[in-house]
Design a protein around this motif. Sequence first.
Motif, short mmCIF file in Angstrom:
data_model
loop_
_atom_site.label_atom_id
_atom_site.label_comp_id
_atom_site.label_asym_id
_atom_site.label_seq_id
_atom_site.Cartn_x
_atom_site.Cartn_y
_atom_site.Cartn_z
N TYR A 1 0.74 -1.12 0.05
CA TYR A 1 -0.30 -0.13 -0.04
C TYR A 1 0.35 1.04 0.21
CZ TYR A 1 -3.80 -2.43 0.98
OH TYR A 1 -5.08 -4.28 0.73
N ALA A 2 0.62 2.34 -0.72
CA ALA A 2 1.07 3.78 -0.22
C ALA A 2 2.00 3.59 -1.50
CB ALA A 2 1.29 4.35 0.98
N ILE A 3 2.60 2.89 -2.67
CA ILE A 3 3.15 2.58 -3.69
C ILE A 3 2.92 3.51 -4.93
CG2 ILE A 3 4.66 1.36 -4.72
CD1 ILE A 3 5.52 0.99 -1.95
N GLN A 4 4.37 4.57 -5.08
CA GLN A 4 3.46 5.59 -6.44
C GLN A 4 4.06 5.12 -7.22
OE1 GLN A 4 1.37 8.03 -7.48
NE2 GLN A 4 2.18 7.35 -9.60
N THR A 5 4.35 4.96 -8.61
CA THR A 5 5.23 4.28 -9.51
C THR A 5 5.45 5.61 -10.63
OG1 THR A 5 4.60 2.28 -9.82
CG2 THR A 5 5.84 2.47 -11.88
N VAL A 6 7.09 6.13 -10.16
CA VAL A 6 7.64 7.30 -10.89
C VAL A 6 8.32 6.52 -11.87
CG1 VAL A 6 7.79 8.29 -8.27
CG2 VAL A 6 9.56 6.65 -9.26
N GLU A 7 8.39 5.39 -12.52
CA GLU A 7 9.79 5.18 -13.08
C GLU A 7 9.43 3.79 -13.73
OE1 GLU A 7 14.31 6.28 -15.55
OE2 GLU A 7 13.36 6.63 -13.62
N PHE A 8 9.85 3.35 -15.18
CA PHE A 8 9.33 2.04 -15.89
C PHE A 8 11.16 2.30 -16.23
CE2 PHE A 8 4.85 3.12 -16.49
CZ PHE A 8 4.69 2.29 -15.27
N LEU A 9 11.89 1.56 -16.26
CA LEU A 9 13.14 0.99 -16.17
C LEU A 9 13.55 -0.01 -17.34
CD1 LEU A 9 14.90 1.44 -12.88
CD2 LEU A 9 14.17 3.48 -14.26
N GLY A 10 14.24 -0.17 -18.46
CA GLY A 10 14.37 -1.07 -19.11
C GLY A 10 15.25 -1.14 -19.41
N ASP A 11 15.50 -2.24 -20.35
CA ASP A 11 17.26 -2.86 -20.98
C ASP A 11 17.26 -2.18 -22.30
OD1 ASP A 11 15.06 -4.75 -22.54
OD2 ASP A 11 15.79 -6.33 -21.44
N ASP A 12 18.16 -2.84 -22.80
CA ASP A 12 19.17 -2.46 -23.61
C ASP A 12 18.29 -2.76 -24.98
OD1 ASP A 12 21.43 -1.68 -23.03
OD2 ASP A 12 22.09 -3.09 -23.47
N GLN A 13 16.76 -3.82 -24.75
CA GLN A 13 16.30 -4.23 -26.07
C GLN A 13 15.11 -3.74 -25.75
OE1 GLN A 13 17.50 -6.26 -28.35
NE2 GLN A 13 19.43 -6.44 -26.87
N GLY A 14 14.87 -2.93 -25.18
CA GLY A 14 13.16 -2.22 -24.24
C GLY A 14 12.49 -2.97 -24.02
N GLN A 15 12.96 -3.87 -23.30
CA GLN A 15 12.02 -4.22 -22.43
C GLN A 15 11.87 -3.98 -20.48
OE1 GLN A 15 10.20 -7.47 -23.77
NE2 GLN A 15 9.38 -7.60 -21.52
N LEU A 16 10.26 -4.47 -20.20
CA LEU A 16 10.85 -3.62 -18.83
C LEU A 16 11.46 -3.93 -18.07
CD1 LEU A 16 9.56 -2.13 -17.08
CD2 LEU A 16 7.29 -3.70 -16.66
N ARG A 17 12.41 -4.09 -17.36
CA ARG A 17 13.28 -5.23 -16.38
C ARG A 17 12.50 -4.84 -14.57
NH1 ARG A 17 17.52 -2.10 -14.06
NH2 ARG A 17 17.67 -0.43 -15.51
N ALA A 18 12.81 -3.44 -14.79
CA ALA A 18 12.02 -3.06 -13.23
C ALA A 18 11.52 -1.33 -13.24
CB ALA A 18 13.33 -2.37 -12.33
N VAL A 19 11.10 -1.35 -11.80
CA VAL A 19 9.95 -0.83 -11.80
C VAL A 19 10.34 0.76 -10.46
CG1 VAL A 19 7.61 0.36 -11.55
CG2 VAL A 19 7.79 -1.87 -12.79
N LYS A 20 10.51 1.60 -10.52
CA LYS A 20 11.25 2.36 -9.72
C LYS A 20 9.77 3.21 -8.92
CE LYS A 20 14.25 6.61 -9.01
NZ LYS A 20 14.74 7.38 -9.35
#
Length: 403
Positions: A378-397
């Motif tokens: 709870y009380a979590i806001q996503t501020v950035e989506f992080l990707g790899d060199d292939q343009g694939q999502l790898r993490a959520v900030k």
Amino acid sequence: MGKPTGFKEFPRQIPTDRSPKLRVLDWNEFHEHMEEPALKRQGARCMDCGVPFCHTGTLLNGMAAGCPINNLIPEWNDLVYRGHWREALDRLHKTNNFPEFTGRVCPAPCEGSCVLGITSPPVAIKSIECAIVDRGFEEGWITPCPPPARTGKKVAVVGSGPAGLAAAAQLNSVGHTVTVFERADRIGGLLMYGIPNMKLDKTEVVQRRVDLLAAEGVIFKTSVEIGKTMPAEQLSREFDAVVLCTGATAPNDFFAKTPGRNLKGIHMAMDFLHQNTKSLLDSQLEDGKYISAKGKDVVVIGGGDTGTDCCGTSLRHGCKSLVNFEVVPQSPDQRAANNPWPQWPRIYRQDYGHEEAAALFDYSHMPGKKLANDPREYAIQTVEFLGDDQGQLRAVKTMRLDW
């Protein structure tokens, strides 16, 4: 209304669900049915409260309070208690075209406004409603009832979700000739493609009602999108009236401007759920025409009904891990002072997808996780989506919010 002392004699009881670890192995409905004696006891708990709030159907503090379609709840509770099931079905159908849908997927604001709920667990209204209509089908009481005569008027209904089907049923019942246009390949709208099969069976429940409406004379046309495959002007020429029941099909992308939003692997919920159910119905997922979560680390952003549907679907695919982010703070276990009865109770509860995730994954050792038996944070806001060199999502900030 029920047994005068029933609310003092009988505790609240609802149907059991199939084991989470077993039900994630299939796409079948997970709710069990209660036996008739137990249902009669639950009907008996409906007290002679004088001024029932369960069927008021209003908005309090921006939330639904009481049944939005004004079901005559105390009346059919009493009829179930007395064993008059056919009469209970007739009373239920007076206000509700499709109780087999609402009895499965409605969040039951009626129970949040139950007078008994002021001091005790409320009457199990939703379970009784579902039992009434299911018995009606089992007994053969629900049969096609075409109108005795036609008015000569033609009405077009655009959209075949619950609103479109209800409008079609009502208009057809008074003798108008109704044609329902649906842009998808199956009738039902979100009933068919938005709500997963394990919560609302498409063949045994949704299609059964569609077939009943067709037998009553409603005409259904699929794969027709008004304004594209059929000009809107054609409806005006060919019909005496047009009812628009299109729903809200454009997603509200809260993260449209969030860095990394266009990375591969980020999907809108309705795309995920729609494709899954269509592939399931077309081929039992054999055609591969769906977004698969198998073997993936899944983050579901949003913890409402749609969020838990995405959780349950991902688990049935066989995801590697799953967490669910809620931007709001965790609700208390009991009503807060600013959330009095008969408002909808804003309390902590687990839905089916959360229960299943907790049964499959151990959250007690996950770094930073506050709830050990719940995929939600709870009380979590996503501020950035992080990707790899292939343009694939790898993490959520993310960042924690202090409400």
